[in-house]
Design a protein around this motif. Structure first.
Motif, PDB file in Angstrom:
ATOM      1  N   THR A   2       2.079   1.950  -3.568  1.00  0.00           N
ATOM      2  CA  THR A   2       0.972   2.492  -4.378  1.00  0.00           C
ATOM      3  C   THR A   2       0.745   3.962  -4.043  1.00  0.00           C
ATOM      4  OG1 THR A   2      -0.068   0.325  -4.328  1.00  0.00           O
ATOM      5  CG2 THR A   2      -1.450   2.152  -5.015  1.00  0.00           C
ATOM      6  N   ARG A   3       0.744   4.230  -2.779  1.00  0.00           N
ATOM      7  CA  ARG A   3       0.495   5.614  -2.360  1.00  0.00           C
ATOM      8  C   ARG A   3       1.586   6.544  -2.866  1.00  0.00           C
ATOM      9  NH1 ARG A   3       1.471   7.913   3.582  1.00  0.00           N
ATOM     10  NH2 ARG A   3       1.018  10.075   3.117  1.00  0.00           N
ATOM     11  N   PRO A  12       0.826  -1.230   0.000  1.00  0.00           N
ATOM     12  CA  PRO A  12       0.000   0.000   0.000  1.00  0.00           C
ATOM     13  C   PRO A  12       0.852   1.269   0.000  1.00  0.00           C
ATOM     14  CG  PRO A  12      -0.236  -1.224   2.082  1.00  0.00           C
ATOM     15  CD  PRO A  12       0.551  -2.090   1.164  1.00  0.00           C
ATOM     16  N   LEU A  13       2.021   1.200   0.618  1.00  0.00           N
ATOM     17  CA  LEU A  13       2.894   2.385   0.635  1.00  0.00           C
ATOM     18  C   LEU A  13       3.446   2.694  -0.746  1.00  0.00           C
ATOM     19  CD1 LEU A  13       4.886   1.932   3.955  1.00  0.00           C
ATOM     20  CD2 LEU A  13       3.225   3.696   3.407  1.00  0.00           C
ATOM     21  N   LYS A  24       3.557   6.075  -5.399  1.00  0.00           N
ATOM     22  CA  LYS A  24       3.456   6.173  -6.862  1.00  0.00           C
ATOM     23  C   LYS A  24       2.351   7.162  -7.246  1.00  0.00           C
ATOM     24  CE  LYS A  24       0.950   3.760  -9.299  1.00  0.00           C
ATOM     25  NZ  LYS A  24      -0.318   4.008  -9.975  1.00  0.00           N
ATOM     26  N   ASN A  25       1.201   7.078  -6.566  1.00  0.00           N
ATOM     27  CA  ASN A  25       0.081   7.973  -6.865  1.00  0.00           C
ATOM     28  C   ASN A  25       0.414   9.423  -6.496  1.00  0.00           C
ATOM     29  OD1 ASN A  25      -1.388   5.868  -7.842  1.00  0.00           O
ATOM     30  ND2 ASN A  25      -2.558   5.525  -5.962  1.00  0.00           N
TER      31      ASN A  25
END
Lengths: 419, 109
Positions: B54-55, B51-52, B57-58
């Motif tokens: 992804t965050r 999740p980190l 990257k976003n």
């Protein structure tokens, strides 16, 4: 044997046992509930699934079989859903994740969904169990049938014997080996039998394997072995066809040599007596096709067989006796030559016809469709009687009443005098 | 007082910084990042990282490219973006200040 399920994780196919699937599904449901509602959650889930696929060793052919131990090991590596980092509250504790989850197990839709899921799972299990039982029954039938046929063919082809099936099998099938040694060149009997065995046994082995697969739910495909067996089967079938075609071409031309005696005037009673008796000959093997019987003296390589007797009504007041020796060959000339070597003794003396019970071929000669036909034509009212100890059934007589020894020609037919 | 819980919270606080620090050296597959963080005992389980990533990257700090894997599905190789490098520089300063502040407090007699 454990039931297995095929599943797709991150585009990779896996085979997983049912218990392991329960653990994995539970885990994925919770991870999914954890991230589903978050921005970028789908991407995170895809990354997690890809890593799980990698841990399970995806991309193998056949698919990797995932066990419960592998699932537990994966959970140890990846961590429990509540251990996953909460990006919105880095300083929070584990309980935050549960509160933020969209999944509320007490909501009506969730309860209904669970109930439906349980119903379809139970229904699916019942259907699956019924299909399994049917598959086992069909598989057992295939296996039993395959083994029975295999056992019988092995006995018949290699041992010329089928003790348990003799009562239900045609005699010519049981006598295959002897029959082939008479009909074919003796050097070619075993090659022919081996080819015939391959042609018949391979489908039976395939039937047995299919049955075993159905019983034990085996899904492995042995493609190379299957292709090899199919190729061997096709090659054997072709070779057997060519083999038999060449061997049986000898039967393409048929000729006969006839000896005929006129009965003018025809006797009021024609007595029929056995000349040479079969019981005086020694033979150690017999084979039959329909009612035609071969007697083989293997040590002397001599073959005896039964002549055929027919009695007709003549068109005029006189009669005749005809003995035809028949044989086949690759040409008319060869067929006639083969007919000439057929040995058969008979004579007509006074009013008695003496017929040998057998015809024979010279030692070492091959059977070439050799037959002897005895045709007797008699006028209306003539009686035909067997001398004591003789029966017309000895000569493959068409009217098969072995107990009748006296006949009369009436209305164009030979009728038993006891009728 | 449970020190394990406090230690876990402190590690969580610096985790994003550590990920950027690992990726600042070269582009990495997530498992390479995980292995380094595990070795340093910053994380214990792999699930923590995804999740980190992804965050980040976003947020534009990371980008990735796909590479075929010898086993399993294709892999994402992450690397720092220009924004990520600037952000990491800021975090480096913050970290140094934080360490100095903590040391000052801790060492004050």
């Amino acid at each position: 044997m454990k039931k297995t399920i095929d599943i797709n994780i991150a585009g990779q196919l896996f085979r997983i046992d049912e218990e392991a699937w329960e653990i994995l599904k539970h885990y994925l449901d919770h991870v999914s509930a954890r991230f589903r509602s978050e921005q970028g959650g789908e991407e995170t889930l895809a990354d997690i699934e890809a890593r799980i696929a990698e841990i399970f060793g995806g991309g193998n052919e056949p698919p990797t079989l995932v066990s419960g131990e592998m699932v537990n090991n994966m959970i140890n590596i990846m961590g429990a859903p509540e251990d996953y980092y909460d990006d919105k509250s880095p300083g929070g504790n584990g309980t935050t994740y549960i509160r933020k989850s969209m999944y509320d197990p007490n909501r009506f839709s969730a309860r209904m969904g669970r109930a439906l899921s349980e119903f379809f799972r139970a229904f699916g299990k019942v259907i699956s169990a019924i299909i399994r039982v049917i598959a086992i029954i069909i598989g057992a039938a295939f296996t039993l049938l395959g083994f029975t046929m295999l056992f019988t063919f092995v006995l018949v082809i290699f041992f010329n014997n089928a003790p348990f099936f003799a009562s239900v099998m045609e005699p010519e099938l049981i006598n295959t080996h002897t029959l082939l040694s008479i009909v074919l060149n003796s050097n070619l009997v075993w090659p022919t039998l081996i080819l015939a065995a391959l042609v018949t046994l391979i489908p039976m082995v395939a039937l047995i394997w299919l049955g075993i697969k159905m019983i034990f739910n085996i899904r492995e495909r042995f493609r190379v072995a299957g292709i090899v067996l199919f190729t061997v089967w096709i090659a054997s079938l072709c070779a057997l066809g060519v083999f038999l075609g060449l061997q049986l071409s000898v039967y393409s031309n048929r000729e006969y040599v006839e000896n005929k005696v006129s009965l003018d005037p025809a006797p009021e009673t024609l007595w029929i007596a056995s000349g040479g008796k079969l019981e005086e000959k020694s033979y150690n093997q017999t084979a039959s096709v329909d009612q035609f019987i071969f007697y083989l003296n293997k040590p002397e390589d001599r073959l005896y067989a039964t002549p055929e007797l027919n009695i007709f009504e003549s068109d005029n007041g006189s009669g005749w006796i005809s003995v035809e020796r028949r044989a086949c060959g690759n040409s008319d000339i060869e067929a006639r030559a083969n007919a000439r070597v057929v040995e058969y003794n008979w004579r007509f003396s006074g009013d008695t016809l003496y017929l040998d019970e057998f015809f024979s071929l010279p030692a070492g000669s091959r059977w070439n469709g050799s037959l002897v036909d005895i045709d007797i034509s008699l006028p209306e009212g003539t009686e035909v009687k067997c001398v004591p100890g003789t029966s017309l059934s000895t000569w493959l007589f068409k009217k098969r009443h072995s107990e009748v020894t006296a006949w009369r020609m009436e209305d164009g037919y030979l009728k038993s005098m006891t009728e | 007082m449970n020190t394990d819980n406090t230690k876990a919270q402190m590690r969580k606080g610096i985790l994003e910084y550590c990920i950027l620090a690992v990726l600042s050296r070269n582009s990495c597959y997530a498992v390479d990042v995980i292995n380094e963080l595990k070795k340093a005992e910053v994380i214990v389980v792999e699930g923590t990282l995804y999740p980190l990533l992804t965050r980040q990257k976003n947020a534009g700090l990371l980008s990735y490219r796909w590479e075929e894997s010898p086993q399993g599905p294709p892999r994402k190789y992450y690397e720092l973006t220009e924004l990520g490098k600037i952000y990491l520089n800021e975090l480096d300063k913050v970290w140094e200040e934080l360490v100095e502040s903590v040391n000052q407090i801790r060492d004050k007699k």
